[in-house]
Design a protein around this motif. Structure first.
Motif, PDB file in Angstrom:
ATOM      1  N   GLY A   1      71.271 -28.641 -61.255  1.00 40.17           N
ATOM      2  CA  GLY A   1      72.455 -27.981 -60.695  1.00 40.17           C
ATOM      3  C   GLY A   1      73.430 -28.892 -59.974  1.00 40.17           C
ATOM      4  N   TRP A   2      73.385 -30.177 -60.256  1.00 39.17           N
ATOM      5  CA  TRP A   2      74.418 -31.083 -59.712  1.00 39.17           C
ATOM      6  C   TRP A   2      75.599 -31.067 -60.657  1.00 39.17           C
ATOM      7  N   ARG A   3      76.806 -30.989 -60.103  1.00 38.62           N
ATOM      8  CA  ARG A   3      77.999 -31.034 -60.968  1.00 38.62           C
ATOM      9  C   ARG A   3      78.805 -32.287 -60.675  1.00 38.62           C
ATOM     10  N   GLU A   4      79.426 -32.811 -61.723  1.00 39.18           N
ATOM     11  CA  GLU A   4      80.029 -34.133 -61.586  1.00 39.18           C
ATOM     12  C   GLU A   4      81.302 -34.124 -60.757  1.00 39.18           C
ATOM     13  N   ILE A   5      81.441 -35.145 -59.919  1.00 42.62           N
ATOM     14  CA  ILE A   5      82.703 -35.407 -59.219  1.00 42.62           C
ATOM     15  C   ILE A   5      83.137 -36.823 -59.569  1.00 42.62           C
ATOM     16  N   ARG A   6      84.438 -37.000 -59.797  1.00 47.37           N
ATOM     17  CA  ARG A   6      84.973 -38.343 -60.050  1.00 47.37           C
ATOM     18  C   ARG A   6      85.997 -38.653 -58.964  1.00 47.37           C
TER      19      ARG A   6
ATOM     20  N   VAL B   1      83.074 -39.401 -51.887  1.00 49.95           N
ATOM     21  CA  VAL B   1      82.694 -38.017 -52.183  1.00 49.95           C
ATOM     22  C   VAL B   1      82.852 -37.154 -50.927  1.00 49.95           C
ATOM     23  N   ALA B   2      82.449 -37.699 -49.781  1.00 45.85           N
ATOM     24  CA  ALA B   2      82.586 -36.950 -48.515  1.00 45.85           C
ATOM     25  C   ALA B   2      84.072 -36.710 -48.210  1.00 45.85           C
ATOM     26  N   ARG B   3      84.901 -37.723 -48.446  1.00 49.92           N
ATOM     27  CA  ARG B   3      86.342 -37.545 -48.243  1.00 49.92           C
ATOM     28  C   ARG B   3      86.876 -36.440 -49.148  1.00 49.92           C
TER      29      ARG B   3
ATOM     30  N   GLN C   1      77.982 -22.600 -50.495  1.00 47.37           N
ATOM     31  CA  GLN C   1      77.218 -23.736 -49.977  1.00 47.37           C
ATOM     32  C   GLN C   1      75.745 -23.554 -50.310  1.00 47.37           C
ATOM     33  N   PRO C   2      74.977 -24.600 -50.488  1.00 52.43           N
ATOM     34  CA  PRO C   2      75.404 -25.991 -50.430  1.00 52.43           C
ATOM     35  C   PRO C   2      76.227 -26.420 -51.655  1.00 52.43           C
ATOM     36  N   THR C   3      77.010 -27.486 -51.452  1.00 52.01           N
ATOM     37  CA  THR C   3      77.749 -28.101 -52.559  1.00 52.01           C
ATOM     38  C   THR C   3      76.911 -29.261 -53.092  1.00 52.01           C
ATOM     39  N   LYS C   4      76.671 -29.244 -54.406  1.00 47.53           N
ATOM     40  CA  LYS C   4      75.842 -30.306 -54.994  1.00 47.53           C
ATOM     41  C   LYS C   4      76.652 -31.059 -56.050  1.00 47.53           C
ATOM     42  N   MET C   5      76.857 -32.351 -55.813  1.00 46.36           N
ATOM     43  CA  MET C   5      77.700 -33.142 -56.717  1.00 46.36           C
ATOM     44  C   MET C   5      76.996 -34.433 -57.127  1.00 46.36           C
ATOM     45  N   TYR C   6      77.320 -34.904 -58.338  1.00 44.19           N
ATOM     46  CA  TYR C   6      76.783 -36.206 -58.755  1.00 44.19           C
ATOM     47  C   TYR C   6      77.893 -37.061 -59.350  1.00 44.19           C
ATOM     48  N   TYR C   7      77.621 -38.339 -59.481  1.00 48.23           N
ATOM     49  CA  TYR C   7      78.605 -39.244 -60.078  1.00 48.23           C
ATOM     50  C   TYR C   7      77.888 -40.404 -60.755  1.00 48.23           C
ATOM     51  N   ILE C   8      78.600 -41.023 -61.682  1.00 47.85           N
ATOM     52  CA  ILE C   8      78.214 -42.338 -62.215  1.00 47.85           C
ATOM     53  C   ILE C   8      79.432 -43.214 -61.960  1.00 47.85           C
ATOM     54  N   THR C   9      79.258 -44.282 -61.219  1.00 50.14           N
ATOM     55  CA  THR C   9      80.435 -45.039 -60.791  1.00 50.14           C
ATOM     56  C   THR C   9      80.165 -46.542 -60.720  1.00 50.14           C
ATOM     57  N   PRO C  10      81.202 -47.361 -60.974  1.00 51.71           N
ATOM     58  CA  PRO C  10      81.056 -48.781 -60.637  1.00 51.71           C
ATOM     59  C   PRO C  10      81.107 -48.963 -59.125  1.00 51.71           C
TER      60      PRO C  10
END
Ligand code: ATP
Ligand code: MG
Length: 416
Positions: free
Chosen positions: A34-39, A85-87, A99-108
């Motif tokens: 249940g993590w959704r992507e944030i960029r 992500v916090a910003r 809530q809660p908000t669940k986010m994931y990322y793949i990043t350099p």
């Protein structure tokens, strides 16, 4: 010749399939949990990292890629994933959603470090961040996500180390005890640690200079100082992990490199890839959101280094996906067939079949050599007779066998 910048890497076409495989497992695992992507952007205002990562950390002191842009603003390349992500969480009012908000990322991630095996100036992280609850189940949610990915990859030999570094209430007492312990041993410590002694003694425990590590061995242990609330949190998390059959070791030396952590900190460490064995690090950071201007919001997350993850998988000889090759190579014989073959591959491609043909005007022999080297699974030689009859010989390269098939039947035979 202009060479690649020190500490960076090319992922060449012959290797990129491994990245695709790992990234696919990352996305599958994230979706299941249940993590959704944030960029978020690759650069942020420098101020964000100063406040969000902390001015006493190695990252801020030594490792940031900071520059003035043409508008004279100080900006910094992403040196870790959480602050951005916090910003974004604050700036986009995500706290007003469920809530809660669940986010994931793949990043350099960019850090000016001394390049060595497993330590780059640009590396990549898979990270998750959970906002909006202080429950130890949220910590478990984060840890089990990392664990699930490692299991999907087949990585078994990683140790999970767990610790609590308390909250601002109990850490004050602990810092005082650390100061007392290290003050009398100052002259055996590295210059940076001597500075840390006044600014942030906890950081000394994270020092990678061997002599400092030696001295740290007998330092007071935080778990003797944490308050009842932090202790209950720590114990509940252990109960959850134990119930799930996840093995871990409590390791009071794990303090993590960032200033914003509270309560839970953890690392997954491999013995198989040398000194840079920490593949994943994370923890709870209940003070970060308020620190960068949001409402006080409990949060927890991790960052996992994908280069190190792939190194561990390779060292263990694990499967990392299939080489990406064309399914079919069509070798036209003679100028008259080239255009026909070119149109045919376009039709097959439109149906989702990876097909290639000659685009360099090469002889049949040279084409066959190319088809073989490129790893195409099937080859067709297309001359005038084949075109007239509409029937071709489909050669399966690995099995060296042939079957006759109509040109119209190719898409069905090879694809979807
Ligand atoms: P280390 O103690 O090895 O410097 P760290 O505490 O600085 O790690 P984090 O900020 O927690 O690392 O980053 C999360 C993960 O990203 C690490 O566990 C590691 O796998 C990876 N990582 C961090 N820095 C690098 C780097 N310079 N090169 C490659 N991977 C890295
Ligand atoms: Mg580091």
């Amino acid at each position: 010749m202009i060479s690649i910048p020190k500490g960076t890497k090319d992922v060449l076409p012959a290797e990129s399939y491994k990245w695709h495989y790992v990234e696919r497992l990352v996305r599958e695992t994230a979706a299941a949990f249940g993590w959704r992507e944030i960029r978020t952007p690759t650069f942020e205002h420098t101020e964000l990292f100063l406040r969000g990562v902390g001015e006493t950390t190695d990252i801020v002191n030594k490792e940031m890629y900071t520059f003035q842009d043409k508008g004279n603003r100080s900006v910094t390349l992403k040196c870790e994933g959480t602050a951005g992500v916090a910003r974004a969480y604050i700036e986009n009012g995500l706290e007003s959603q469920a809530q809660p908000t669940k986010m994931y990322y793949i990043t350099p991630v960019f850090r000016y470090e001394k390049p060595q095996s497993g330590r780059l100036r640009e590396h990549h992280q898979f990270g998750v961040e959970l906002f909006g609850t202080d429950s130890p189940y949220a910590d478990a949610e984060v840890i089990t996500t990392a664990k699930a990915l490692l299991e999907k990859l087949g990585i078994k030999e990683l140790e999970l180390y767990l610790n609590s570094i308390g909250c601002p209430v109990c850490r004050g007492r602990y810092n005082a005890a650390l100061k007392e312990y290290f003050e009398v041993r100052q002259n055996q410590m590295c210059p940076t640690c001597r500075e840390r002694l006044t600014k942030n003694p906890l950081r000394i425990l994270d020092c990678k200079v061997p002599s400092c590590g030696e001295i740290s061995k007998d330092a007071p242990v935080i778990l003797d100082y944490i308050c009842d609330d932090c202790r209950a949190h720590h114990e509940k998390l252990q109960e959850i992990l134990t119930y799930l059959g996840i093995t871990y070791k409590v390791n009071p030396r794990i303090v993590r490199g960032l200033d914003y952590y509270t309560k839970t900190v953890f690392e997954f460490v491999s013995g198989a890839i040398g000194a840079q064995g920490t593949v994943c690090g994370g923890g709870r950071y209940n003070n970060l959101v308020a620190e960068i201007g949001g409402k006080p919001t409990p949060a927890v997350g991790f960052g996992m280094g994908l280069e190190r993850l792939i190194m561990v998988a390779e060292a263990a000889g694990l499967y990392l996906g299939e080489k990406e090759c064309a399914t079919l190579y069509i070798a036209p014989i003679g100028e008259e067939q080239v255009l026909y073959a070119y149109a045919l591959v376009q039709q097959l491609r439109a149906k989702g079949i990876a097909a290639e043909t000659d685009i360099s005007g090469r002889s049949l022999k040279a084409q066959m050599k190319y088809a073989d080297k490129s790893g195409a699974k099937f080859v067709i030689v297309l001359g005038d007779a084949e075109r007239q009859s509409g029937i071709v010989k489909l050669k399966e390269m690995s099995a060296s066998k042939e079957e006759e098939i109509t040109i119209d039947g190719l898409a069905k035979r090879l694809g979807r």
